[in-house]
Design an enzyme around this catalytic site. Structure first.
Site, PDB file in Angstrom:
ATOM      1  N   GLU A  96       0.851  -1.192   0.000  1.00 49.84           N
ATOM      2  CA  GLU A  96       0.000   0.000   0.000  1.00 49.84           C
ATOM      3  C   GLU A  96       0.886   1.240   0.000  1.00 49.84           C
ATOM      4  O   GLU A  96       1.977   1.222   0.575  1.00 49.84           O
ATOM      5  CB  GLU A  96      -0.894  -0.043   1.244  1.00 49.84           C
ATOM      6  CG  GLU A  96      -1.824   1.113   1.435  1.00 49.84           C
ATOM      7  CD  GLU A  96      -2.946   1.178   0.410  1.00 49.84           C
ATOM      8  OE1 GLU A  96      -2.637   1.437  -0.768  1.00 49.84           O
ATOM      9  OE2 GLU A  96      -4.116   1.020   0.785  1.00 49.84           O
ATOM     10  N   ASP A 100      -4.169   5.838   5.863  1.00 47.04           N
ATOM     11  CA  ASP A 100      -4.668   7.080   6.431  1.00 47.04           C
ATOM     12  C   ASP A 100      -5.716   6.725   7.487  1.00 47.04           C
ATOM     13  O   ASP A 100      -5.380   6.396   8.617  1.00 47.04           O
ATOM     14  CB  ASP A 100      -5.230   7.934   5.299  1.00 47.04           C
ATOM     15  CG  ASP A 100      -5.539   9.356   5.700  1.00 47.04           C
ATOM     16  OD1 ASP A 100      -5.726   9.616   6.903  1.00 47.04           O
ATOM     17  OD2 ASP A 100      -5.616  10.224   4.821  1.00 47.04           O
TER      18      ASP A 100
END
Length: 175
Positions: A96, A100
């Site tokens: 990834e 977040d």
């Protein structure tokens, strides 16, 4: 360009990627793994690490859409491209660009669990230092950064800036 400051420069990216390679090679020594890149942001990070992996792997991709042309997550994430390999009884290495809130990657992890993956390991170029909306275990992150909107090295704003060789803080009003 809207870049307020550089938070991770090219040299730091090189060093972080090498640390990720070393960690993955130790973890997956003598294993066969499906390396699952989360498109589109994973491309620069994945490109830096994959040729240095010393374990046997199959490469696959998934795409998750969540931002839809803005820097604010307005809609629930959805899978827009599914992987082609069957993850059942396989070790999965998720690649990834950034974790977040954790919403998008949680969707992928939950899907892999329902498909009976043997193990799921998550590495991320960047992890934001903030409470996650979801309980996500990031096994390895190259960088932990403050909660700013970032672009570069795979991270985008409305599809732009992914090609920058560094990661910078982006402000739409700062042309």
């Amino acid at each position: 360009m809207g870049i307020k400051s550089i938070v991770i420069n090219e040299q730091q990216i090189e060093e972080g990627c090498q640390k990720a390679v070393n960690w993955c090679n130790a973890k997956f020594n003598n294993k066969k793994v499906i390396v699952l890149g989360i498109l589109k942001g994973c491309i620069p990070f994945l490109g830096k690490v994959i040729s240095k992996f010393s374990f046997d792997l199959q490469l696959d991709f998934m795409a998750v859409a969540s931002y839809h042309g803005s820097h604010v997550q307005k809609q629930p994430p959805k899978i827009v491209l599914d992987m082609s390999h069957d993850p059942k009884d396989k070790d999965i290495l998720l690649i990834e660009d950034i974790v977040d809130s954790g919403r998008s990657i949680k969707l992928v992890i939950d899907l892999l669990k329902t498909r009976h993956a043997k193990s799921i390991t998550l590495i991320s170029l960047i992890e934001k230092i903030k409470p996650k909306a979801f309980d996500i275990n990031i096994d390895f992150s190259c960088f932990k950064v403050k909660d700013n909107f970032l672009v570069g090295f795979g991270l985008d704003y409305d599809g732009f800036y992914r090609n920058l060789p560094y990661v910078g803080v982006f402000e739409p009003d700062n042309p």
